[in-house]
Each structure stands twice: as structure tokens, then as C-alpha cells.
Write an enzyme that holds these catalytic residues in place. Structure first.
Site, short mmCIF file in Angstrom:
data_model
loop_
_atom_site.label_atom_id
_atom_site.label_comp_id
_atom_site.label_asym_id
_atom_site.label_seq_id
_atom_site.Cartn_x
_atom_site.Cartn_y
_atom_site.Cartn_z
CD GLU A 188 26.41 76.54 19.54
OE1 GLU A 188 25.28 76.27 20.00
OE2 GLU A 188 27.00 77.61 19.80
CG ASP A 208 22.25 74.55 21.18
OD1 ASP A 208 21.14 74.02 21.29
OD2 ASP A 208 22.45 75.76 21.42
CD GLN A 245 25.12 76.30 24.46
OE1 GLN A 245 24.87 76.35 23.26
NE2 GLN A 245 25.73 77.29 25.10
CD GLU A 271 22.69 79.35 23.51
OE1 GLU A 271 23.51 80.25 23.28
OE2 GLU A 271 22.72 78.25 22.91
#
Length: 254
Positions: free
Chosen positions: A138, A173, A199, A235
Site C-alpha cells: 500500500e 487507498d 479503501q 478506513e
């Protein structure tokens, strides 16, 4: 759309098994977490079985948190510790039937760090494959994690191309990618074959997705039109109790 509660932020004031039950009561379709190791895997399994939820992912340990570490796998000279953290995460994921492990790179730069990270990812993928577990990497933005080894999707794409393992994927993300690169719609579409999990949170405050500079109504439509049908990871952070932050979820489900 289906949504996963990231229990690193949501209901973080509760023990992980209790947080799983709270996420189920709130209507989430799955859960994920950061570092679950303080809780017995058997207790987590019991909560997952009670609720029928799946744990989508968890992270490798960060290392010496008090000393400022945020992952070990790109740190030259720390391979033994990094691989012990990978082994621990895979064992916990296997016990809890968690589908993915995010291998955290840590604060490092340069060619040695790159070689170290890729060697540890090869190790992680080899160990994970017989378990049916996906390894995730990530990119983290340089505002929240200055000096983190992995900071852009382009860098992640290059790493995945060099490591060449089918169970190595990108954790996309939207919060981090928007801060570093923007152009979320095109990046999501182009990187779809590499994406293992998505996310989201608002930008710039990392709050609920119903405000800020990202139009999540549009982004979720892009994701749906891609054919991506797995739960998306919520998140985000809030000063309110988690149960009081969920107005966005019903609005975006349709």
C-alpha cells in the site's frame, strides 16, 4: 456497493471481537483490521462465526512503534525481523481465515531498501501461496507518513512487475492516492488488474466519505462499472463514536 469496516479506526475503543460484533450490528458486509495480535485468534474466529462476517485483511507488525517505526520489510539488515513479522501475520490470517496480509515497508529509501523490500515480498508470497492468502502493498502519502518507502501507485506497479507473483496485489487507498497523485477514476480503471483491495476516506481530513474534495458517489460508480464487486474498506477517522458516523453508508449503498 458493499462495505468493510476497518476496525483499526472504527470501534477502535473496543476489543477486536466486540468491534466485529458492532460492525455487524451497524450493517457492514465484512471487516478488516490493522494489528490484531493482542487478541487470541480463537476469540476473533468466534466473533466472525457469530456474525457471519469475513475478515478481509490485516497488517504485519510495524516494529518498534515507540521508536517511530512503521514497518520492517524495506529496512536493510532487518530481514529476520521482517520475515518473522510476515510469518506471524500469515499464521494469524490462516487461523482467522483472513484473505490478505498487508506487508508494511517502513521508513527507508534507496536501492538497498528496494532490493530488501522485493526480497521480503518474494518470501511473503511464497509462504502465503499454499494458504491461499494474497499479499498486499500500500502506498502511503508523504503528509501522514513522510519517508515511507512506498508512496505512489507507479512505484507499487513497478514493484509488482519485478516481483512477478500472482498473489502480490495493490491496496488502493483512495485517500492516500488522492493526496499523492489524484486522478482517481483513471487510476482505478487502469490499475484494476493489480488491485487486491480498495479503501476510502475523505480528503483532506480522512473523515467520513460524504464530504471533502473526493466525490465518492462518482468514485463508487467507477468502481462498480469496473466490475469490482468486493467490499470496499471504510478506513476513516472521526471524533464521534463510530455508530454516529454511518449516515453515509445507506446513501451510497444504492
Amino acid at each position: 456497493m458493499r462495505f468493510s469496516a476497518n476496525l483499526g479506526f472504527l470501534w477502535a475503543d473496543r476489543a477486536l471481537p466486540d468491534a466485529i460484533r458492532a460492525a455487524h450490528a451497524a450493517g457492514f458486509d465484512a471487516v478488516e483490521c490493522h494489528w490484531p495480535y493482542a487478541f487470541a485468534a480463537a476469540d476473533v474466529v468466534a466473533a466472525l462465526e457469530d456474525t457471519g462476517l469475513t475478515m478481509l485483511g490485516l497488517n504485519t507488525r510495524r516494529g518498534d512503534v515507540a521508536g517511530g517505526e512503521n514497518g520492517l520489510s524495506a529496512l536493510p539488515g532487518r530481514a529476520a525481523e521482517a520475515r518473522a513479522a510476515i510469518d506471524e501475520a500469515l499464521a494469524y490470517a490462516d487461523q482467522t481465515r483472513t484473505g490478505a496480509v498487508h506487508v508494511m515497508a517502513g521508513f527507508a529509501q534507496g536501492a538497498q531498501a528496494a532490493a530488501c523490500f522485493e526480497a521480503n515480498l518474494e518470501y511473503a508470497c511464497t509462504q502465503a501461496a499454499p494458504l491461499g492468502i494474497t499479499i498486499l502493498i500500500e502506498p502511503l502519502n508523504h503528509y501522514d507518513a513522510p519517508g515511507y518507502f512506498l508512496s505512489t501507485t507507479r512505484q507499487a506497479e513497478d514493484i509488482i512487475a519485478r516481483v512477478v507473483r500472482p498473489n502480490l496485489k495493490l491496496m488502493f487507498d483512495c485517500y492516500h492516492v488522492q493526496l499523492m497523485e489524484g486522478d482517481l477514476s483513471h487510476r482505478l480503471t487502469r490499475l484494476q488488474p493489480l488491485i487486491g483491495h480498495i479503501q476510502f476516506a475523505s480528503v483532506p481530513d480522512r473523515g467520513t466519505p460524504d464530504h471533502g474534495e473526493i466525490n465518492y458517489q462518482h468514485i463508487f460508480e467507477v468502481i462498480e462499472n469496473m466490475g469490482y464487486d468486493r467490499p470496499l474498506g471504510a478506513e476513516y477517522k472521526s471524533n464521534l463514536p463510530s455508530d454516529q458516523t454511518l449516515q453515509w453508508m445507506q446513501a451510497y449503498r444504492g
